[in-house]
Every structure is written in structure tokens, then in C-alpha cells.
Design a protein around this motif. Sequence first.
Motif, short mmCIF file in Angstrom:
data_model
loop_
_atom_site.label_atom_id
_atom_site.label_comp_id
_atom_site.label_asym_id
_atom_site.label_seq_id
_atom_site.Cartn_x
_atom_site.Cartn_y
_atom_site.Cartn_z
N TYR A 151 59.74 58.24 26.69
CA TYR A 151 60.60 59.28 27.26
C TYR A 151 60.28 59.51 28.72
O TYR A 151 59.16 59.27 29.18
N LYS A 152 61.27 60.03 29.42
CA LYS A 152 61.11 60.47 30.80
C LYS A 152 61.54 61.93 30.83
O LYS A 152 62.62 62.27 30.33
N ALA A 153 60.70 62.78 31.39
CA ALA A 153 61.03 64.20 31.51
C ALA A 153 60.99 64.61 32.97
O ALA A 153 60.01 64.38 33.67
N VAL A 154 62.08 65.20 33.41
CA VAL A 154 62.17 65.79 34.75
C VAL A 154 62.23 67.30 34.52
O VAL A 154 63.18 67.80 33.91
N VAL A 155 61.18 67.99 34.97
CA VAL A 155 61.06 69.42 34.72
C VAL A 155 60.95 70.14 36.07
O VAL A 155 60.03 69.86 36.85
N VAL A 156 61.87 71.04 36.30
CA VAL A 156 61.86 71.86 37.52
C VAL A 156 61.64 73.30 37.09
O VAL A 156 62.41 73.84 36.31
N ILE B 144 54.77 60.20 20.08
CA ILE B 144 55.41 59.29 21.04
C ILE B 144 54.35 58.42 21.72
O ILE B 144 53.17 58.74 21.73
N HIS B 145 54.81 57.32 22.27
CA HIS B 145 53.90 56.39 22.94
C HIS B 145 53.73 56.75 24.42
O HIS B 145 52.63 56.67 24.95
N ALA B 146 54.82 57.12 25.09
CA ALA B 146 54.75 57.36 26.53
C ALA B 146 55.71 58.46 26.94
O ALA B 146 56.83 58.56 26.42
N LEU B 147 55.26 59.27 27.90
CA LEU B 147 56.08 60.32 28.48
C LEU B 147 55.87 60.28 29.99
O LEU B 147 54.81 60.65 30.49
N ALA B 148 56.88 59.79 30.71
CA ALA B 148 56.83 59.76 32.17
C ALA B 148 57.22 61.14 32.67
O ALA B 148 58.31 61.62 32.35
N LEU B 149 56.34 61.79 33.41
CA LEU B 149 56.57 63.16 33.86
C LEU B 149 56.90 63.22 35.34
O LEU B 149 56.22 62.60 36.17
N HIS B 150 57.91 64.00 35.65
CA HIS B 150 58.30 64.27 37.03
C HIS B 150 58.47 65.78 37.09
O HIS B 150 59.43 66.33 36.55
N THR B 151 57.51 66.46 37.71
CA THR B 151 57.47 67.91 37.72
C THR B 151 57.65 68.43 39.15
O THR B 151 56.98 67.95 40.07
N TYR B 152 58.54 69.40 39.31
CA TYR B 152 58.87 69.92 40.63
C TYR B 152 59.05 71.43 40.59
O TYR B 152 59.46 71.98 39.56
N THR B 153 58.79 72.06 41.72
CA THR B 153 59.24 73.44 41.91
C THR B 153 60.72 73.35 42.30
O THR B 153 61.20 72.29 42.71
N PRO B 154 61.46 74.45 42.20
CA PRO B 154 62.87 74.39 42.63
C PRO B 154 63.01 73.96 44.10
O PRO B 154 63.94 73.22 44.44
N ALA C 166 64.78 62.16 40.48
CA ALA C 166 63.45 61.63 40.17
C ALA C 166 63.47 60.11 40.23
O ALA C 166 64.50 59.48 39.99
N PRO C 167 62.32 59.50 40.52
CA PRO C 167 62.26 58.03 40.56
C PRO C 167 62.43 57.42 39.17
O PRO C 167 62.25 58.10 38.16
N ASP C 168 62.76 56.15 39.15
CA ASP C 168 62.85 55.43 37.89
C ASP C 168 61.47 55.34 37.25
O ASP C 168 60.45 55.31 37.94
N SER C 169 61.46 55.28 35.94
CA SER C 169 60.20 55.13 35.21
C SER C 169 59.68 53.71 35.38
O SER C 169 60.47 52.76 35.48
N PRO C 170 58.35 53.54 35.39
CA PRO C 170 57.79 52.19 35.48
C PRO C 170 57.99 51.43 34.18
O PRO C 170 58.24 52.03 33.13
N GLY C 171 57.87 50.13 34.27
CA GLY C 171 57.93 49.31 33.06
C GLY C 171 56.72 49.59 32.19
O GLY C 171 55.67 50.01 32.66
N LEU D 116 66.25 70.54 33.69
CA LEU D 116 65.49 69.79 32.70
C LEU D 116 66.29 68.59 32.24
O LEU D 116 67.44 68.72 31.80
N ASP D 117 65.70 67.42 32.36
CA ASP D 117 66.26 66.19 31.82
C ASP D 117 65.20 65.55 30.95
O ASP D 117 64.05 65.40 31.38
N VAL D 118 65.55 65.19 29.75
CA VAL D 118 64.67 64.41 28.88
C VAL D 118 65.47 63.20 28.46
O VAL D 118 66.51 63.33 27.79
N LEU D 119 65.02 62.03 28.88
CA LEU D 119 65.72 60.79 28.59
C LEU D 119 64.91 59.92 27.66
O LEU D 119 63.71 59.72 27.88
#
Length: 104
Positions: free
Chosen positions: A37-42, A69-79, A89-94, A20-23
Amino acid sequence: MSTKADRIRAALGALSPTHLDVLDESHMHSRGLETHYKAVVVSEVFDGTSPVRRHQAVYAAVGGLMGEIHALALHTYTPQEWAQQEGGAPDSPGCMGGSKHDRA
């Protein structure tokens, strides 16, 4: 005192993430502090689910924080999917609302 990112991390613990990364990416945008925010959830919870269902699970876990919050970029994966991600995970868009960095 906890930050909004800390609160998001705590809420996402409900998904039993193996990674888990929350940036806080608010510095890249013009809407103020603690807004983007950007969240990478595995998680095994995502196994066999569509991207839409994964995002719904994240939104359900985060709950009322979404209204703060205004925006939450989600990157969700299985292990297994995460193990295949080279470079993470890819960079968040502008932000479509503009960025502080867009101003000359």
C-alpha cells in the motif's frame, strides 16, 4: 465487506487528515493481493514533527493492521507542505522482493 485499504483509511482517520489517499499497489508486486500500500497523509498533527515521529504516528494509528501487510509506503505532510507539493506524492519504489512486472 471492507477491503484492507478501507480498514487502513478508517484507522488513519485518527490523525484527522485534511487529505488522505490509500492506494493498493499489490498489483505491482509478487507477494499477492492486499499486501502493498501507499498512504498519503496530510494532517496538522504532523506540524513540528520529524519524519520518524510522523511515521510512528501512522504506525500507531494503523496498529495491528501492520502485521497483515507486507509494505506501506508513507508520504506524510502538514497542510502547508502539501500545498507546496507539485504533482502530489512521489511514486512508490519497486519492491525489493521483485515485481510481477520484472518477469519476462
